[in-house]
Design an enzyme around this catalytic site. Structure first.
Site, PDB file in Angstrom:
ATOM      1  CB  ALA A  83       2.455  -2.183   2.625  1.00 47.74           C
ATOM      2  N   GLY A  97      -4.299   0.137  -4.294  1.00 44.55           N
ATOM      3  CA  GLY A  97      -4.888  -0.610  -5.413  1.00 44.55           C
ATOM      4  C   GLY A  97      -6.362  -0.901  -5.214  1.00 44.55           C
ATOM      5  CD  GLU A 103      -5.057  -5.342  -0.399  1.00 43.59           C
ATOM      6  OE1 GLU A 103      -4.458  -5.359  -1.485  1.00 43.59           O
ATOM      7  OE2 GLU A 103      -5.055  -4.351   0.351  1.00 43.59           O
TER       8      GLU A 103
END
Ligand code: 5RP
Length: 219
Positions: A83, A97, A103
């Site tokens: 995180a 990222g 995700e």
């Protein structure tokens, strides 16, 4: 200890949540890279992984770990990811990222989200780290204005496209008191693909790397 050593520490510690011979959801980023490398050392290998990015898929495959499509899996026992910020309730900012959409998709399949961070990621309230938002390109100018109305300055992340081919806005200057309400609100703006506030998919457990060892937080 360096920040990278703290990331390696929690990457290894997350192995305790991986069922032997089972399936695992895998996030993206430098902390998760340590987790993937640790997965490859398990005496009883996992049956496979569902990955949240091309980068994690490539690393998993280099280790010989089978990668399954999310559609091939109904439920995952665990999803492990890093995180950019995590608050005392397990709400997170993610997407540094650029992998936030996949995700969220993989995290949603999991019974348990295990967040792995070094101690610098713990914050009293989200917003200090600019909030990543994956967007449809033609909507970007309008979305910049909508964030401005909330007091945020949204900037296109230069030269970056997500694995889905979309640009990202990074929204600076927000103070997010109610992450669930913020996520719900921004998610329904036309042109938003995914907002990088993980409230619906918040962490159940957080492993925090500190120089004194791994601190485990359960939410
Ligand atoms: C990627 C993410 C990462 O989990 C987040 O950016 C943290 O990365 P790192 O482990 O490299 O500090 O959300 O989209």
């Amino acid at each position: 200890m360096t920040q990278d050593e703290l990331k390696a520490l929690v990457g290894r510690a997350a192995l305790q949540y991986v069922p032997p011979g089972g399936l695992v959801g895998v996030g993206t980023g430098s902390t998760v890279n340590h987790f993937i490398d640790a997965l490859a050392t398990l005496p009883r290998p996992v049956a496979g992984a569902v990955s949240s990015s091309e980068a994690s898929t490539a690393r998993l495959r280099r280790h010989g770990i089978p990668v399954l499509e999310p559609g091939a899996v109904e439920r995952l026992p665990v999803y492990v990811d890093g995180a950019d910020e995590i608050d005392p309730r397990g709400f997170m900012t993610k997407g540094g990222g650029a992998a936030l959409t996949r995700e969220k998709i993989v995290a949603e399949l999991a019974e348990r989200f295990v967040c792995i961070v070094d101690q610098s990621k713990q914050v009293p309230a989200l917003g200090g780290y600019p909030v990543p938002v994956e967007v449809i390109e033609m909507a970007a100018p309008r979305l910049v204005r909508r964030f401005a109305a909330l007091g945020g300055q949204a900037r296109l992340r230069p030269g970056v496209r997500t694995d889905n081919g979309h640009p990202l806005l990074d929204v600076h200057g927000l103070v997010i008191e109610d992450p669930s309400a913020f996520e719900r609100e921004v998610n329904q703006w036309p042109g938003v693909v995914t907002v990088g506030i993980f409230a619906q998919q918040r962490a159940h457990v957080c492993l925090v790397g500190t120089p004194e060892g791994v601190r485990t937080l359960v939410f």
